[in-house]
Scaffold this active site. Sequence first.
Site: not given
Ligand code: ATR
Length: 291
Positions: A22, A69, A73, A110, A139, A161, A164, A224, A226
Amino acid sequence: MAENSPRAPVRAFVTGYPVRHSRSPMIHRYWLKTLGIAGFYDAIEVEPERFPDFVKSLRAAGISGGNVTIPHKEVAFSLADIRNEAAEEIGAVNTLWFDEAGLLNGGNTDAYGFLANMDDFAPGWDLNRTALVLGAGGASRAIVYALKSRGFTEIRVVNRTLKRAAELVDHFDSRVSAHNWEEVDELVTDAGLVVNTTSLGMHGTGEIPLDLGKAAASAVVTDIVYVPLETPILRRARQSGLKTVDGLGMLLHQAVPGFEKWFGVRPDVTPELREIILSDLVSPAQQGTDA
Ligand code: ATR
């Protein structure tokens, strides 16, 4: 407390598990120092099973509040006595504070941080009210809420996905829609804004399958993440001649409302603060999307 006794210094924290990565202590301590406030801001690592007890102990410990964090959360959301609109809409709490009645308030800063960063580095970024949001994780929900509250009328969420994305969209009205990656090259053509919220590109790895050559010349691209400051999508956007905004300012701005709640002064996000945090972003192993 006797009327004339000096007030104890205000204490605040950031908690997560882990919390080592952090940068929040660096940010808040910079403000404490530059504003001459004799307060404290510490990183406190709390295991998930201990988190409810930690929150319950805050008042008796004389702590004014803090940042929350990953992975706390959502639990912080359920433990707060009151939540603000942003927290309700995002379904997560990243800032806790006690109000005058002694109630524990939960907020989410955020979306505010995202908007303030865009306003800082790309004034007019919100004139075209169609946005393409890549990713549908936690996020992403904050970004969609931010765009909705700014008056965006078309917010397209693309996710690997689809289910989701559909679940995320369910929290909002018809201005927000869910899409497959197959649609992304078509959706980018009329987007005024492209936001990457996926973890692709974090630490410089993973290319996002998106043809930025199809974007309007006026489109703004932001990430988002950095770390690195210029993620692969931002590099490609820059090379395509598009305006880009990195994610560091979101981290800095999301800290402002909490500091003001705890310490009573609204701090500024200064170029000097940005430089201090930038110089700390040297290790590629450091996480880079959260407080
Ligand atoms: P956060 O809470 O930081 O948003 P997360 O919940 O793990 O983190 O979400 C990660 C995001 O990156 C999701 O949209 C994920 O897609 P899925 O919902 O299909 O898993 C996306 N992501 C991660 N790796 C990916 C990859 N290799 N290709 C496409 N999308 C990916």
